[in-house]
Design a protein around this motif. Structure first.
Motif, short mmCIF file in Angstrom:
data_model
loop_
_atom_site.label_atom_id
_atom_site.label_comp_id
_atom_site.label_asym_id
_atom_site.label_seq_id
_atom_site.Cartn_x
_atom_site.Cartn_y
_atom_site.Cartn_z
N LEU A 108 0.83 -1.20 0.00
CA LEU A 108 0.00 0.00 0.00
C LEU A 108 0.86 1.26 0.00
CD1 LEU A 108 -2.85 -1.09 2.43
CD2 LEU A 108 -2.99 -0.80 -0.06
N LYS A 109 1.95 1.23 0.78
CA LYS A 109 2.87 2.38 0.80
C LYS A 109 3.48 2.59 -0.59
CE LYS A 109 4.62 3.18 5.43
NZ LYS A 109 5.81 3.22 6.26
N GLU A 111 2.32 1.53 -3.46
CA GLU A 111 1.27 1.91 -4.38
C GLU A 111 0.93 3.40 -4.25
OE1 GLU A 111 -2.79 0.10 -4.13
OE2 GLU A 111 -1.84 -1.30 -5.51
N SER A 112 0.78 3.89 -3.02
CA SER A 112 0.46 5.30 -2.83
C SER A 112 1.63 6.18 -3.26
CB SER A 112 0.07 5.59 -1.37
OG SER A 112 1.16 5.37 -0.51
N ILE A 115 1.38 6.46 -7.03
CA ILE A 115 0.30 7.35 -7.43
C ILE A 115 0.73 8.80 -7.26
CG2 ILE A 115 -2.03 8.12 -6.81
CD1 ILE A 115 -2.61 5.11 -6.16
#
Length: 124
Positions: A108-109, A111-112, A115
């Motif tokens: 998640l880290k 991925e963010s 982005i």
């Protein structure tokens, strides 16, 4: 992107779970685990019962049971000369779950971070 502390935590969790990863990474041991899950947990299953359900030889089953037992995924209950194998209620699988949670957090880290990087590139 992950920071150094996150990386160290992840490396630590991987090292802590190496025996579990090895134990559950083999298809034969996966079949034995599934067989144990299908059987009675009390008193458990004997090697002969596991052999009959998995169609493996007794020595092969015994070998794989030892690996699963050493990884603290299963336990053995002895009654006289009979050994009954069952899932370990105090299994190290909780530790494995912590590793999975840590990996998910890192994904998640990452991925963010990706982005945010793409947003910055699109603005420029």
């Amino acid at each position: 992107m992950i920071n150094q502390e996150d990386e160290q935590n992840l490396v630590y969790e991987f090292k802590k779970n190496q025996d579990i990863l090895f134990a559950i990474g083999d298809q034969t041991r996966q079949a034995i685990l599934i067989t144990l899950m299908q059987g009675l947990q009390h008193p458990g299953m004997r090697v002969g019962e596991i052999t009959a359900k998995t169609h493996l030889s007794r020595p092969a089953v015994s070998h794989h049971l030892k690996i699963l037992k050493d990884a603290k995924i299963i336990s053995v209950h002895k009654e006289g000369t009979m050994n009954y194998y069952h899932l370990d209620s105090k299994s190290k699988l909780q530790s494995f779950k912590k590793l999975i949670d840590q990996i998910e957090k890192m994904f998640l880290k990452c991925e963010s971070g990706t982005i945010l990087y793409q947003d910055e590139r699109n603005r420029g």
